[in-house]
Design a protein around this motif. Sequence first.
Motif, PDB file in Angstrom:
ATOM      1  N   ASP A  69       0.819  -1.219   0.000  1.00 32.43           N
ATOM      2  CA  ASP A  69       0.000   0.000   0.000  1.00 32.43           C
ATOM      3  C   ASP A  69       0.851   1.267   0.000  1.00 32.43           C
ATOM      4  N   LEU A  70       2.095   1.168   0.433  1.00 38.99           N
ATOM      5  CA  LEU A  70       2.971   2.344   0.449  1.00 38.99           C
ATOM      6  C   LEU A  70       3.531   2.677  -0.929  1.00 38.99           C
ATOM      7  N   LEU A  71       3.463   1.743  -1.842  1.00 37.75           N
ATOM      8  CA  LEU A  71       4.083   1.966  -3.150  1.00 37.75           C
ATOM      9  C   LEU A  71       3.458   3.132  -3.917  1.00 37.75           C
ATOM     10  N   PRO A  72       2.135   3.327  -3.899  1.00 35.28           N
ATOM     11  CA  PRO A  72       1.591   4.513  -4.579  1.00 35.28           C
ATOM     12  C   PRO A  72       2.116   5.827  -4.012  1.00 35.28           C
ATOM     13  N   VAL A  73       2.445   5.849  -2.725  1.00 37.24           N
ATOM     14  CA  VAL A  73       3.030   7.054  -2.139  1.00 37.24           C
ATOM     15  C   VAL A  73       4.365   7.353  -2.801  1.00 37.24           C
ATOM     16  N   VAL A  74       5.145   6.313  -2.999  1.00 41.86           N
ATOM     17  CA  VAL A  74       6.426   6.487  -3.685  1.00 41.86           C
ATOM     18  C   VAL A  74       6.200   7.016  -5.096  1.00 41.86           C
ATOM     19  N   ASP A  75       5.191   6.468  -5.777  1.00 44.23           N
ATOM     20  CA  ASP A  75       4.897   6.924  -7.138  1.00 44.23           C
ATOM     21  C   ASP A  75       4.567   8.412  -7.159  1.00 44.23           C
ATOM     22  N   ASN A  76       3.719   8.847  -6.233  1.00 38.29           N
ATOM     23  CA  ASN A  76       3.310  10.257  -6.208  1.00 38.29           C
ATOM     24  C   ASN A  76       4.482  11.176  -5.886  1.00 38.29           C
ATOM     25  N   LEU A  77       5.321  10.752  -4.977  1.00 41.60           N
ATOM     26  CA  LEU A  77       6.483  11.573  -4.647  1.00 41.60           C
ATOM     27  C   LEU A  77       7.436  11.670  -5.835  1.00 41.60           C
ATOM     28  N   GLU A  78       7.610  10.570  -6.538  1.00 38.36           N
ATOM     29  CA  GLU A  78       8.486  10.610  -7.711  1.00 38.36           C
ATOM     30  C   GLU A  78       7.922  11.555  -8.774  1.00 38.36           C
ATOM     31  N   ARG A  79       6.613  11.521  -8.967  1.00 36.38           N
ATOM     32  CA  ARG A  79       6.004  12.428  -9.949  1.00 36.38           C
ATOM     33  C   ARG A  79       6.148  13.890  -9.507  1.00 36.38           C
ATOM     34  N   ALA A  80       6.004  14.134  -8.190  1.00 35.09           N
ATOM     35  CA  ALA A  80       6.146  15.506  -7.690  1.00 35.09           C
ATOM     36  C   ALA A  80       7.555  16.026  -7.910  1.00 35.09           C
ATOM     37  N   VAL A  81       8.536  15.168  -7.687  1.00 38.47           N
ATOM     38  CA  VAL A  81       9.923  15.571  -7.913  1.00 38.47           C
ATOM     39  C   VAL A  81      10.146  15.885  -9.382  1.00 38.47           C
ATOM     40  N   GLU A  82       9.640  15.036 -10.268  1.00 37.22           N
ATOM     41  CA  GLU A  82       9.801  15.282 -11.701  1.00 37.22           C
ATOM     42  C   GLU A  82       9.118  16.591 -12.114  1.00 37.22           C
TER      43      GLU A  82
END
Length: 211
Positions: free
Chosen positions: A92-105
Motif C-alpha cells: 500500500d505504500l508503493l503509490p506514495v512512492v509513485d506520487n512523490l516521484e512524480r512531484a519531484v519530476e
Amino acid sequence: MPGRSGWSLVMSDRDDQKGEGQATGGTAPLSGASTEARIEALEAELQAAREEARRNQERWQRERADLENLKKRAAREQSETVKFANEAILKDLLPVVDNLERAVEHAQGGGNGQPLLEGVALVLRTLLDVLERHGVRRVETRGTRFDPAHHEAMAHIETVEHEPNAVIEEHQAGYCLSERLLRPALVTVAKAPGPKEPEPDANLAKGKGHG
C-alpha cells in the motif's frame, strides 16, 4: 527241577516283567516327542514375538520421522508468515512512492520550486530507505532484458538502436519483497524491425499510367 506249577509261576513273573518293560519302553518315546513339540512351540512363539517387536520398532520409527517432518513444516510456515507479515502494508505504500516521484519530476521543470523539490526529494529518500529496511527492493529495468517474471510490457517498439527484447523505457517501477514480487515494472520493450515492404516499380507505375 520245578514242577509244572513252578514253571507256571516263573513264566508268569517273566511275562509280568516283559509287560512292564514294554510299558516303560513305550512311554519314553512319547515323553521325548512331547518335549520336542513343546520346544518347537516355544521357538515359534519367540519368533512371533520378535517379528511383532520388529514391526513395532518400524512403526515407531515411521511415526517419529512423520513427527519430525511435521515440526519442520510448521517451523517453515511460521518463518514464511513472519517474513511476509508486512506485505500488504508495504504494498500500500508503493503509490506514495509513485506520487512523490512524480512531484519531484514536476518540480524539476519549474524555476521557483527548489524548496519544494528538496523537501519532496527528502521525503522520497526517507520512504525508500524505510522500504529497503523492510526488505523491499526496486526491480531493475535500465539496461536489462525483458523478464516476464519481473516486467510487464506496455508497448513494443521497433528499433535498431537496442537489442531485441531489451527494456528501453520504464513507465512505473516494480518492487520485490525479499524474493516475492509485489508488482511488476511497467516497461517498453525493443523489438527487431520487420521486413520492409518493397518499393513500387517506377516503370510499372508509368506503364499503368499510360494504359
